[in-house]
Every structure is written in C-alpha cells, then in structure tokens.
Design an enzyme around this catalytic site. Structure first.
Site, PDB file in Angstrom:
ATOM      1  N   SER A 121       3.173 -12.936   1.618  1.00 50.22           N
ATOM      2  CA  SER A 121       3.980 -12.282   0.590  1.00 50.22           C
ATOM      3  C   SER A 121       5.432 -12.101   0.972  1.00 50.22           C
ATOM      4  O   SER A 121       6.295 -11.999   0.093  1.00 50.22           O
ATOM      5  CB  SER A 121       3.363 -10.921   0.232  1.00 50.22           C
TER       6      SER A 121
ATOM      7  N   HIS B 229      -0.759 -13.810  -4.246  1.00 49.28           N
ATOM      8  CA  HIS B 229       0.486 -14.497  -4.572  1.00 49.28           C
ATOM      9  C   HIS B 229       0.271 -15.992  -4.822  1.00 49.28           C
ATOM     10  O   HIS B 229       1.245 -16.742  -4.920  1.00 49.28           O
ATOM     11  CB  HIS B 229       1.511 -14.286  -3.460  1.00 49.28           C
TER      12      HIS B 229
ATOM     13  N   LYS C 144       0.263  -9.129 -10.432  1.00 48.74           N
ATOM     14  CA  LYS C 144       1.313 -10.134 -10.261  1.00 48.74           C
ATOM     15  C   LYS C 144       1.292 -11.089 -11.454  1.00 48.74           C
ATOM     16  O   LYS C 144       1.783 -10.753 -12.513  1.00 48.74           O
ATOM     17  CB  LYS C 144       1.146 -10.799  -8.909  1.00 48.74           C
TER      18      LYS C 144
END
Length: 390
Positions: A182, A210, A241
C-alpha cells in the site's frame, strides 16, 4: 504508577502541531472525488484509495438510498444472531462468482477481516510467515492467533525460503502477503511465493485490498494478474477502496470459508455491516463487473501521471499500479513539502515510520479513474515546483 502518565508526556504530534507541520485529520467538506473541498479550499485529490472513482456514481448512490428505505440504518446484531440480511448473502455469492472462488464471507471492516481470517486459520502449533511490509492488520491478525509468527525481508524470496525451512514438517504453515503493497505500490512476487509454498507444503493468503479493481482480468486482482487464481488459497480484500464502501471479505474454498465463518471471533462477536454499506459494495461490484473499461482508464491515468513526473524531473519509484511514491527520506522534509503541496491545492499523503522503514519517508500519491489528464498535469506541476523549492 498512573497508567495515564505516558499520555501527558511531550509527543511528536505535539511538536508537529507547534511547528505547524501536523499533516493529519484534515476535514473534507465535500464528497470524495477528483476535486474536493478541504478546510474551505479546493484541492486536487491525489491521496485517495477510491481507485475506480465510484463514490459518486449515480447508481451506487441510488442503491444506498434504496437500502436505507428498505432495511433501515443498521443491523443491531452479529451475523450469528439477528444481523444477517439477504443483502449480505447476495454480496457474498456475487463476490465468490466474480473472484472465481467457491465461497466468500464478508466482515465489518477490512482491518477486522485480516484479524478474523488469520486468527481462525492459524492455530496453536501452526506457523504464519509474513512480508515485513505487510499491512498492520495482517501483523495484528498474526498476534491474535496462537501460531508462531515469522517475518521475511520485503520481497526477499531467499529469506522467505530460509524461514520455510524452519517450519517443522508436522506444523501447518500459512504465508500471508499483500498483493499490492500500500505504501510502495509494488507487487508481491506471487509466482515465487506460490512455488515456494508448494515446495514446502504451505498455504498462501493474499491481501488484495489494493489489487481489486486495479489489476487482473476485469480488475480481479493480483492473483489474476499473474494467472495464479487457482494457486492462491485465500483472497482477502476490502470494500473501502475500489468498491466505495466499508467492510472486507475473504474468498476461498467452501470448506475454508465455512471454517472461518464458525471460528472467527472478530466475525462472531461484531455487528454486521450496515445495510447501506452492504448495498453500496454490491452495487460497486456490479459496476466493476459490467464496466471493466474503468480498470483500463485507471491504468492509463496512472501511466500518464508517471510520465508527467518523469518529464518534470520528479524522482519517483516506478510502479505498475495507481500508487506512485515519491521518496523524501527525512521526516521533517516530508512534512514540510507535503504542507506546501497542500497549500498549493493538492492533497497527497505524507508517510512516516512505522508505515515505512526508518529513513524511507515518502509522499504517497494515488490515482482514480475519475481524474483527468488536465487535473493530473496541474497537480504534478504543483508537486514538481514545491520539491524544486524545498
């Protein structure tokens, strides 16, 4: 001694506030978007994990309104008791299909997901082996388990093999890695990790927080990117996200998911995801499945940002993801330049230890499919100017 005594000692946060360099908790006064209002001023957002730009998508907002009207504001219980909605089950079924796994299970937060999976899977006498740059939730999940934690140097496969050799043949072993790291934006060496796991009889779990919506076939993540969907035993990911909500999930073989479902204390003893958050994650997943071109647009814009930085003489770490770090090394320089960039109308994240190793402070820039080349040109101009002046 009073346990509160430490709370009144001078801290780095106090020092930074006194110097006007404290970079955290800037309040947003607008929606999470490509351009935001923070503390009364317009800023270009280069610090969000809203990779696909779905937080303002009309169909997703509509789904949130429908869920609130139909199911109310909360579940008021755990999944075990009164807290399971049909929405939860539908989201799990569609996640499993999208990720090409037999089953899926959702948790109330991403952090809780890692706590819940690892502490359930890794038992007394087992081993869990982690990359040293894994997310803090992975490390805490390992600590919550009764297994023995071993950590290898970041992406160092020789060090991973050295640790695998220490695991007794009679012990179970789980290798856990971020798919996309990340802070640095680099990818796990998943082909090598899978090969070593097979050689030494370990299982593999990938935190793809991610990676979902970013990499792989239609945004299916890091394992898909490497063609290793069958070889990765457990996927973990978040809704906060690419899926524009909050919560997390695991996907794996049905027997594995069912074991965690009935063994995970963070799942059993937590209230379930509220209806609105569940409906948003489900609607966002459906947009991702129906519009894979968003993943390609995200890649195009991230590549364009890299090209802008190179053209403007900004030293970056080359990555293939929407995370582009700019190494600033010294903590106080990092905070000073991030402040100047913020004052110039661009939001980026200054990253300091323990989120990075000592001496490797950085500015974390991240990109969204809802940005434009014009905004990226403007933002990278500001960053290049500030770095040249500092």
């Amino acid at each position: 001694m009073d346990i509160f005594k430490k709370m009144y000692r001078p801290s780095m946060a106090d020092d930074l506030k006194e110097k006007g360099l404290f970079p955290y908790f800037h309040p947003l006064q607008s929606r999470q978007d490509a351009e935001v209002i923070m503390e009364g001023q317009r800023r270009i957002m280069l610090g969000s994990n809203n990779y696909l730009g779905l937080t303002t998508h009309p169909s997703i907002i509509e789904a949130a309104h429908r869920a609130l009207d139909e199911f109310g504001s909360g579940c008021s219980g755990s999944r075990y008791l009164n807290g399971t909605l049909q929405l939860h089950i539908t989201l799990e079924e569609e996640l499993a299909r999208f990720l090409r796994k037999e089953d899926a299970l959702i948790f109330s937060t991403g952090f809780q997901t890692n706590l819940g999976i690892i502490s359930a899977v890794v038992g007394l006498g087992d081993y869990v082996i982690c990359d040293k740059e894994n997310h803090a939730s992975i490390i805490d999940g390992c600590r919550l388990s009764f297994g023995k934690l071993l950590r290898y140097q970041h992406s160092n496969m020789d060090d991973l093999e050295r640790l695998l050799k220490k695991v007794p043949a009679s012990a179970g072993c789980l290798i856990v890695t971020d798919g996309v790291f990340s802070m640095g934006g680099d990818l796990a060496k998943l082909p090598e990790i899978v090969a070593l796991a097979k050689q030494y009889g370990a299982r593999v779990m990938v935190d793809d927080s991610h990676g979902l919506g970013v990499l792989g076939d239609g945004g299916r993540g890091t394992a898909s990117h490497f063609g290793l969907e069958e070889e990765v035993d457990i996927y973990m990911g978040t809704f906060s996200k690419s899926l524009a909500s909050i919560g997390g999930y695991m996907a794996a073989k049905k027997a594995v998911v069912d074991y965690v479902r009935h063994s995970s204390r963070p799942l059993i003893f937590s209230a379930s995801i509220p209806p609105v958050s569940t409906a948003v994650a489900l609607a966002a997943l459906r947009v991702l499945a129906a519009e894979p071109e968003r993943v390609e647009r995200l890649k195009q814009l991230s590549d364009f940002a890299r090209e802008c930085f190179v053209r403007k003489g900004v030293p970056i770490r080359q990555t293939t993801t929407p995370i582009i770090p700019i190494y600033t090394y010294d903590a106080y320089r990092t905070l000073e330049v991030s402040k100047r960039i913020y004052e110039g109308g661009v939001y980026v994240n200054p990253v300091l230890p323990p989120a990075t190793p000592q001496g490797e402070c950085l500015l974390r820039t991240s990109y969204m499919a809802s940005l434009s080349e014009t905004l990226i040109e403007e933002a990278t101009d500001t960053i290049a100017r500030v770095l040249a002046e500092n």
